[in-house]
Scaffold this motif. Sequence first.
Motif, short mmCIF file in Angstrom:
data_model
loop_
_atom_site.label_atom_id
_atom_site.label_comp_id
_atom_site.label_asym_id
_atom_site.label_seq_id
_atom_site.Cartn_x
_atom_site.Cartn_y
_atom_site.Cartn_z
N TYR A 25 0.75 -1.25 0.07
CA TYR A 25 -0.06 -0.06 -0.13
C TYR A 25 0.96 1.35 -0.13
N ASP A 26 2.27 1.02 -0.13
CA ASP A 26 2.99 2.23 0.23
C ASP A 26 3.99 2.29 -1.18
N LYS A 38 8.51 -3.42 -5.37
CA LYS A 38 7.29 -2.73 -5.05
C LYS A 38 6.80 -1.64 -6.38
N GLY A 39 7.75 -1.52 -7.21
CA GLY A 39 7.49 -0.52 -8.38
C GLY A 39 6.64 -0.86 -9.50
N ASN A 47 -2.17 -12.56 -7.16
CA ASN A 47 -2.15 -13.79 -6.37
C ASN A 47 -2.61 -13.17 -4.91
N ARG A 48 -2.08 -12.30 -4.54
CA ARG A 48 -1.91 -11.53 -3.06
C ARG A 48 -3.43 -11.29 -2.84
N VAL A 49 -3.86 -10.06 -4.05
CA VAL A 49 -5.04 -9.44 -4.05
C VAL A 49 -6.20 -10.50 -4.00
N GLU A 50 -6.07 -11.19 -4.89
CA GLU A 50 -7.18 -12.30 -5.00
C GLU A 50 -7.42 -13.00 -3.89
N THR A 51 -6.45 -13.54 -3.16
CA THR A 51 -6.27 -13.95 -1.88
C THR A 51 -7.11 -13.27 -0.91
#
Length: 85
Positions: A25-26, A38-39, A47-51
Amino acid sequence: MGLAWGDFFWGSAFWDGLFLPDMIYDRTQTDVDNKTAKGYYNISDLNRVETAAEYIATLLTKEGYVVTITVKKDWAITDFPTATE
């Protein structure tokens, strides 16, 4: 809603008995310019957002707000998301 923040474990956040991957988020313009992990957005982000979306839908449903979503948690480098996805 019973969303309880817990300890971190190998890059995952612990919520209500379930380990979830940390959300980014940063992200900054410097991350983008320096091409850090992170860029840019990649399959690990998908995969992280779907989970996380699946987990939030489960929490809402448990609280009486029925949410039905379709998730894909096995994105691969060769996959290309469609506009619908």
